[in-house]
Design a protein around this motif. Structure first.
Motif, PDB file in Angstrom:
ATOM      1  N   ASN A 157     -26.468 -42.117 -20.250  1.00 38.47           N
ATOM      2  CA  ASN A 157     -26.732 -43.138 -19.205  1.00 38.47           C
ATOM      3  C   ASN A 157     -26.160 -44.919 -20.967  1.00 38.47           C
ATOM      4  O   ASN A 157     -25.470 -44.436 -21.666  1.00 38.47           O
ATOM      5  CB  ASN A 157     -27.738 -43.440 -18.889  1.00 38.47           C
ATOM      6  CG  ASN A 157     -28.333 -42.880 -17.717  1.00 38.47           C
ATOM      7  OD1 ASN A 157     -27.177 -42.738 -16.287  1.00 38.47           O
ATOM      8  ND2 ASN A 157     -29.037 -42.305 -18.159  1.00 38.47           N
ATOM      9  N   ALA A 206     -27.286 -42.455 -12.906  1.00 42.65           N
ATOM     10  CA  ALA A 206     -28.045 -43.943 -13.580  1.00 42.65           C
ATOM     11  C   ALA A 206     -28.863 -44.068 -12.903  1.00 42.65           C
ATOM     12  O   ALA A 206     -28.881 -44.164 -11.864  1.00 42.65           O
ATOM     13  CB  ALA A 206     -25.971 -44.127 -13.730  1.00 42.65           C
ATOM     14  N   ARG A 234     -26.827 -47.197  -8.864  1.00 40.56           N
ATOM     15  CA  ARG A 234     -25.136 -46.541  -9.725  1.00 40.56           C
ATOM     16  C   ARG A 234     -25.200 -45.124 -10.197  1.00 40.56           C
ATOM     17  O   ARG A 234     -26.167 -44.527 -10.542  1.00 40.56           O
ATOM     18  CB  ARG A 234     -25.593 -47.859 -11.156  1.00 40.56           C
ATOM     19  CG  ARG A 234     -25.275 -49.119 -10.614  1.00 40.56           C
ATOM     20  CD  ARG A 234     -25.557 -49.891 -12.096  1.00 40.56           C
ATOM     21  NE  ARG A 234     -24.833 -49.201 -13.480  1.00 40.56           N
ATOM     22  CZ  ARG A 234     -23.731 -49.620 -13.197  1.00 40.56           C
ATOM     23  NH1 ARG A 234     -22.485 -50.888 -12.706  1.00 40.56           N
ATOM     24  NH2 ARG A 234     -23.046 -49.468 -14.128  1.00 40.56           N
ATOM     25  N   ALA A 239     -21.987 -42.320 -11.962  1.00 37.65           N
ATOM     26  CA  ALA A 239     -21.074 -41.328 -11.873  1.00 37.65           C
ATOM     27  C   ALA A 239     -20.504 -39.944 -11.133  1.00 37.65           C
ATOM     28  O   ALA A 239     -21.194 -39.309 -11.138  1.00 37.65           O
ATOM     29  CB  ALA A 239     -20.989 -41.214 -13.523  1.00 37.65           C
ATOM     30  N   THR A 241     -18.686 -44.816 -14.583  1.00 37.63           N
ATOM     31  CA  THR A 241     -20.099 -45.265 -13.725  1.00 37.63           C
ATOM     32  C   THR A 241     -19.603 -46.185 -12.437  1.00 37.63           C
ATOM     33  O   THR A 241     -19.476 -47.261 -12.835  1.00 37.63           O
ATOM     34  CB  THR A 241     -20.951 -46.025 -14.083  1.00 37.63           C
ATOM     35  OG1 THR A 241     -21.767 -45.027 -15.079  1.00 37.63           O
ATOM     36  CG2 THR A 241     -22.266 -45.823 -13.280  1.00 37.63           C
TER      37      THR A 241
END
Length: 609
Positions: free
Chosen positions: A45, A141, A209, A211, A315
């Motif tokens: 992260n 995240a 958030r 990715a 991300t």
């Protein structure tokens, strides 16, 4: 032929023989037995804490077992609901468990030339002995956890479409129950390119958030691994304009990265990259969008014998009430030159043609293949195209060959003078060399001019060998009669008198096949032998003996090579013989071929030895 030319040919031939003998005496090791498992991948992260891209296996019951004799591929595929893939080039299915693309066959390619041969299987689900698949998902995240994002075992639902075709994409959907709705739209073209659009709809009141990523995983080494020095098999990737290759054998030796937990190589790509696995004829490659930065990851998981490539994208933030999406591509199919060229030139995939293993002599292999491909398209027969290519190469080299053969003819005229020099010089090597140089200068003869065509033939030969061995277009390409696959050795054999006797020829690659050679190796030996007879045997007894045996040694050693390569070499020897004979006669020297043949069979009397 002067001593310098003879020594050059002798050194080249012996070097080639050493390489061949090495690979016969020390064959590559047998591939390992695969032990499948679910890939577990970690990243970081932004705050430095570890996150997982796919959840680890909870316990042994979650790990699918290898298929037994009673479990067919169909039964494994039936364990999960699937979407059918049906295109002119590929067929298979997509599992709704994880949305994995794990069942793919190539409709136009077959395992063997037999009429009932199955098509080539490229991708296979976990549970088969050689699981090989593509997997997509999102890494959590911020405040999100594994349960909030889709991963390897997410139960997707069909939102639209039940069969994936070039005209009908399909869309999968998964609601995490906490205000995030994930969709995955998959489309495919007429050939081998998938397009995967991943999106997340945020119905909450706070931004989230995560990715996106793509994975190509391979459980164990492929059973058809060639393990041959001239061919690359393993990871192929492009990193900001640089092509990089990592062999399967080298993956366990990657630097151990603590946060990755396994041997891995992590490289940030700013734009125009791709990564995947390549075999001799097939490839599976993750391709982020053009100009899209991503993290390229190559890893090996020793505990489960998994080879893995990953494309981790940056991300992304999904604002409240908005939808965020990302588009990537997946190539899964045959390494057809025209198809990959179109993806490069029209699809904007930078340097995608370099995914074909052109080798060190790429500046020769690329134009040679282009010419061979063009000739085959015009003629319609790959064997005839190889012969036509040989004619073109010999025509291009004709000016150099002319100088070489003219030099040889002049050297023959000077042979009596050279013999007198040797008698006068006796054991004085310096005096002999000075006399020979003066003789060459007086008669305007350059003994080194005969070496250049020989030196040029070496890279051309290896480049053509590379083309014939590596490129898909030679696979199962027929010539005529019994030669139905120019990428394979000549299937005929003296053992059954070239098919006239009622028993099978030895299996290719066996010791018997090396001993009981076919028609093409015999023609190769004869053509090399006749080419030698344009010149008298060397006066040195050791050289004479080695040259006498070379055609027959090559005949046996090259008998197991691709028949297309033997077609080239036989054609090259035949054209070279005609060129040399004609040019030397035009210079007033008539090669005594039959006289040289007779002298080769005559034995010296004891008093002459």
């Amino acid at each position: 032929m002067n001593d310098q030319n003879r020594n050059l040919i002798l050194a080249t031939a012996l070097s080639f023989l050493v390489i061949l003998v090495w690979f016969l005496l020390f064959p590559p090791p047998e591939p390992q037995v695969a032990d499948p498992n679910t890939p577990a991948v970690t990243a970081l992260n932004e705050d430095g804490t570890e996150m997982a891209l796919t959840p680890p296996v909870a316990d042994a019951s979650d790990t699918p077992q290898l298929a037994t004799d009673a479990e067919t591929r169909a039964s494994i595929l039936s364990e999960a609901e699937r979407i059918t893939i049906d295109t002119p080039a590929v067929s298979g299915s997509i599992s709704l468990v994880g949305g994995r693309i794990d069942d793919l066959s190539l409709n136009n390619y077959f395992e063997t030339l037999e009429e009932d041969s199955p098509t080539v299987t490229l991708l296979s689900p976990v549970g088969e002995s050689e699981a090989y698949y593509a997997l997509y998902g999102w890494a959590p995240a911020g405040d999100l956890g594994f349960e909030d994002v889709p991963g390897a075992n997410t139960p997707w639902q069909i939102e639209s479409g039940d069969t994936l075709t070039p005209e009908t994409p399909v869309t999968l959907v998964w609601d995490n129950g906490n205000g995030l709705i994930f969709r995955r739209t998959i489309s495919i073209d007429e050939d081998f390119m998938f397009e995967i659009t991943q999106s997340v709809e945020n119905t909450t009141e706070t931004p989230v958030r995560m990715a996106p990523y793509g994975i190509v995983a391979r459980h164990g080494l492929p059973s058809d691994l060639q393990n041959f020095f001239i061919l690359h098999e393993g990871v192929v990737r492009k990193i900001d304009g640089t092509l990089d290759e990592i062999a399967y054998d080298d993956l366990p030796d990657l630097d151990f990265i603590q946060r990755e937990g396994t041997p891995a190589e992590v490289i940030d790509v700013t734009e125009n990259g791709w990564i995947g696995f390549t075999d001799k004829y097939w490839m599976t490659t993750l391709i982020p969008g053009e100009q899209q930065p991503f993290t390229s990851v190559t890893r090996y998981v020793p505990s489960s014998d998994i080879y893995q490539t990953e494309a981790r994208l940056p991300t992304m933030t999904a604002a409240p009430g908005q939808t965020t999406e990302i588009r990537t591509q997946l190539f899964a199919g045959a390494k057809e030159w025209e198809t990959i060229r179109d993806y490069q030139n029209e699809g904007g995939i930078a340097r995608f043609l370099d995914s074909i293993d052109w080798g060190w002599f790429y500046f020769l292999t690329k134009p040679i293949f282009w010419m061979l491909h063009t000739l085959n398209a015009l003629i319609g027969n790959m064997g005839v195209a190889i012969i036509a290519l040989t004619l073109i190469i010999k025509a291009v080299l004709l000016p150099l060959a002319f100088k070489s053969y003219v030099s040889m003819a002049k050297m023959k005229e000077l042979q009596p003078e050279m013999e007198k020099l040797k008698e006068r010089a006796g054991d004085d090597r310096q005096k002999l060399q000075q006399g020979m140089m003066e003789l060459y200068k007086t008669n305007k003869v350059n003994p080194a001019s005969g070496c250049l065509p020989i030196l040029l033939q070496i890279p051309i030969f290896f480049s053509l060998y590379k083309v014939i061995f590596v490129t898909l277009e030679l696979r199962h390409a027929p010539f005529f009669g019994w030669l139905n696959d120019l990428s394979a050795p000549d299937p005929s054999s003296i053992f059954n008198f070239f098919g006239l006797l009622p028993w099978a020829a030895p299996e290719p690659g066996s010791i018997m096949a090396l001993l009981f050679i076919g028609i093409l190796p015999l023609l190769l030996g004869v053509s090399m032998w006749l080419q030698q007879k344009l010149n008298p045997a060397p006066t040195d007894p050791t050289q004479a003996m080695i040259f006498a045996y070379l055609p027959w040694v090559f005949m046996f050693m090259l008998g197991s090579f691709a028949s297309g390569l033997l077609v080239y070499w036989i054609a090259n020897n035949t054209i070279t013989f005609a060129q040399q004979y004609t040019i030397m006669r035009s210079q007033g020297f008539k090669p005594d071929v039959f006289g040289n043949i007779r002298s080769g069979f005559q034995r010296k009397k004891p008093e002459e030895k």
